[in-house]
Write a protein that holds these residues in place. Structure first.
Motif, PDB file in Angstrom:
ATOM      1  N   SER A  28      13.770  31.938  10.166  1.00  0.00           N
ATOM      2  CA  SER A  28      13.404  31.036   9.085  1.00  0.00           C
ATOM      3  C   SER A  28      14.674  30.590   8.369  1.00  0.00           C
ATOM      4  O   SER A  28      15.735  31.195   8.488  1.00  0.00           O
ATOM      5  N   GLN A  29      14.541  29.512   7.603  1.00  0.00           N
ATOM      6  CA  GLN A  29      15.690  29.034   6.834  1.00  0.00           C
ATOM      7  C   GLN A  29      16.167  30.120   5.876  1.00  0.00           C
ATOM      8  O   GLN A  29      17.366  30.313   5.684  1.00  0.00           O
ATOM      9  N   PHE A  30      15.249  30.846   5.283  1.00  0.00           N
ATOM     10  CA  PHE A  30      15.632  31.911   4.360  1.00  0.00           C
ATOM     11  C   PHE A  30      16.424  32.998   5.066  1.00  0.00           C
ATOM     12  O   PHE A  30      17.445  33.482   4.582  1.00  0.00           O
ATOM     13  N   GLU A  31      15.985  33.399   6.255  1.00  0.00           N
ATOM     14  CA  GLU A  31      16.637  34.483   6.976  1.00  0.00           C
ATOM     15  C   GLU A  31      18.059  34.128   7.390  1.00  0.00           C
ATOM     16  O   GLU A  31      18.928  35.001   7.495  1.00  0.00           O
ATOM     17  N   PRO A 187      12.798  24.958  -1.885  1.00  0.00           N
ATOM     18  CA  PRO A 187      11.663  25.433  -1.095  1.00  0.00           C
ATOM     19  C   PRO A 187      12.046  25.884   0.308  1.00  0.00           C
ATOM     20  O   PRO A 187      11.320  26.656   0.921  1.00  0.00           O
ATOM     21  N   GLU A 188      13.201  25.420   0.809  1.00  0.00           N
ATOM     22  CA  GLU A 188      13.622  25.836   2.137  1.00  0.00           C
ATOM     23  C   GLU A 188      13.930  27.333   2.192  1.00  0.00           C
ATOM     24  O   GLU A 188      13.991  27.926   3.252  1.00  0.00           O
ATOM     25  N   GLU A 190      12.000  29.439   1.260  1.00  0.00           N
ATOM     26  CA  GLU A 190      10.714  30.042   1.620  1.00  0.00           C
ATOM     27  C   GLU A 190      10.401  31.265   0.764  1.00  0.00           C
ATOM     28  O   GLU A 190       9.850  32.260   1.234  1.00  0.00           O
ATOM     29  N   ASP A 192       8.584  32.563  -2.855  1.00  0.00           N
ATOM     30  CA  ASP A 192       7.650  32.242  -3.926  1.00  0.00           C
ATOM     31  C   ASP A 192       8.053  33.045  -5.157  1.00  0.00           C
ATOM     32  O   ASP A 192       7.909  34.270  -5.181  1.00  0.00           O
ATOM     33  N   ILE A 219       8.728  36.559   0.038  1.00  0.00           N
ATOM     34  CA  ILE A 219       9.006  35.492   0.992  1.00  0.00           C
ATOM     35  C   ILE A 219       7.689  35.080   1.632  1.00  0.00           C
ATOM     36  O   ILE A 219       6.804  35.914   1.854  1.00  0.00           O
ATOM     37  N   ARG A 220       7.554  33.780   1.890  1.00  0.00           N
ATOM     38  CA  ARG A 220       6.271  33.246   2.333  1.00  0.00           C
ATOM     39  C   ARG A 220       6.005  33.503   3.813  1.00  0.00           C
ATOM     40  O   ARG A 220       4.863  33.692   4.221  1.00  0.00           O
ATOM     41  N   ASN A 221       7.049  33.486   4.642  1.00  0.00           N
ATOM     42  CA  ASN A 221       6.872  33.594   6.089  1.00  0.00           C
ATOM     43  C   ASN A 221       7.435  34.914   6.606  1.00  0.00           C
ATOM     44  O   ASN A 221       8.409  35.437   6.055  1.00  0.00           O
ATOM     45  N   ASN A 276       7.492  40.471   2.521  1.00  0.00           N
ATOM     46  CA  ASN A 276       6.433  39.465   2.507  1.00  0.00           C
ATOM     47  C   ASN A 276       5.357  39.753   1.460  1.00  0.00           C
ATOM     48  O   ASN A 276       4.463  38.931   1.263  1.00  0.00           O
TER      49      ASN A 276
END
Length: 322
Positions: A28-31, A187-188, A190, A192, A219-221, A276
């Protein structure tokens, strides 16, 4: 303490290893914010992907999480069964956002129960950041206690999302172009985030007379693998949001004029983490003096388990005294 199915205890951290481009697309972008690649033995390189709009240099949580990832890559054999128990970091110079950061790792200790790594982050041939990362082999509780979750803590479902808060604030005042551009990329991440003072019911908006902050986050994902240290890196990144501002909650008279920067950041892990799931960062500032503010935090799971503790000291100065 309630039993949960926590991430597996393993320090393999494939997400931070050198990998082919096809594998990188699975992250993910966050990771990618704490992804590092191996340059040579005990030397790693990480790229910067995002920073808050008000910063001119590297985001502190970015350097902390990437240092943890680099340090973990140096664990060999049975030591890879250990997980992080504490991190102590110092911010020395502002980072250059246009350049990657090089992390040199020193293998300070590999004992039966604990391992420790010293990490130096470099740009332009200078150290910009240093930290110590400590690992512990899982052990049964010889003793146990914890501070309870504050009884007045709000629940995340009763709070506005940060996107909703920003939309509301944008209607009241025209934000700068710089602010808009920075927050379009937020928002990238990810993540909340929900600030405890922004209830969905405006009549319940909290005052901040005591300076305490409540910040829910998750984290959302899902992360790319179910690894305990990977979840620790993810949460370390997020603990740098808001902690340094806690001191300013007691000084609204100067908050618009003051300039501040983080000096250090420490984390102590107490229990397994699932990035998560909702976590509450309870933050307070017990002291401010000598142009420095001291901030403490406790991060709880939604069921009240104390997952980790944080501490950060920041420098606060008025422009006339720079």
């Amino acid at each position: 303490m309630p039993e949960t199915e926590a991430p597996q205890q393993s320090s393999s951290l494939p997400v931070v290893s050198s990998s082919a481009a096809s594998e990188d697309t699975e992250k993910s972008q966050f990771e990618k914010n704490f992804y590092v690649e191996e340059v040579s033995r005990d030397v790693y390189r990480g790229h910067q992907h995002w920073r808050p709009y008000h910063l001119s240099g590297t985001f502190g949580g970015h350097a902390v999480s990437q240092s943890m990832a680099a340090a973990t890559r140096t664990l060999d054999g049975d030591h890879r069964r250990k997980v992080i128990n504490s991190v102590h970091a110092y911010f020395i110079r502002p980072g250059d956002l246009a350049l990657p950061i090089v992390y040199n790792v020193e293998r300070a200790q590999d004992g039966r129960n604990y391992s420790r790594r010293s990490v130096s982050a470099l740009q332009h041939g200078q150290v910009i950041f240093k930290c110590m990362v400590s690992y512990q082999l899982a052990a049964e509780n010889a003793i146990f206690h914890q501070e309870p979750l504050p009884a007045d803590a709000p629940v995340p479902d009763d709070l506005l999302t940060m996107v909703e808060v920003e939309e509301m604030l944008f209607k009241r005042a025209a934000p700068s172009v710089k602010y808009r551009e920075a927050n379009r990329s937020f928002p990238e991440l990810e993540v909340d985030f929900r600030d405890g003072k922004f209830a969905r019911d405006p009549s319940k908006w909290q005052s901040t007379d005591d300076g305490r902050q409540y910040l829910w986050f998750r984290i959302r994902n899902p992360l790319s693998c179910d690894d305990a240290v990977l979840h620790q890196c993810a949460v370390a990144y997020m603990t740098d949001f808001g902690l340094g501002r806690t001191t300013l909650r007691r000084h609204f008279d100067v908050v618009k004029r003051i300039r501040w920067t983080s000096l250090d950041h420490s984390i102590w892990y107490h229990a397994p983490i699932e990035a998560n799931k909702w976590m509450l960062h309870v933050m307070e500032s017990p002291s401010a003096s000598s142009s420095r503010g001291f901030n403490l935090g406790r991060v709880y799971s939604q069921d009240g388990t104390l997952l980790l503790s944080t501490a950060q000291e920041s420098s606060y100065r008025l422009p006339s005294k720079l």
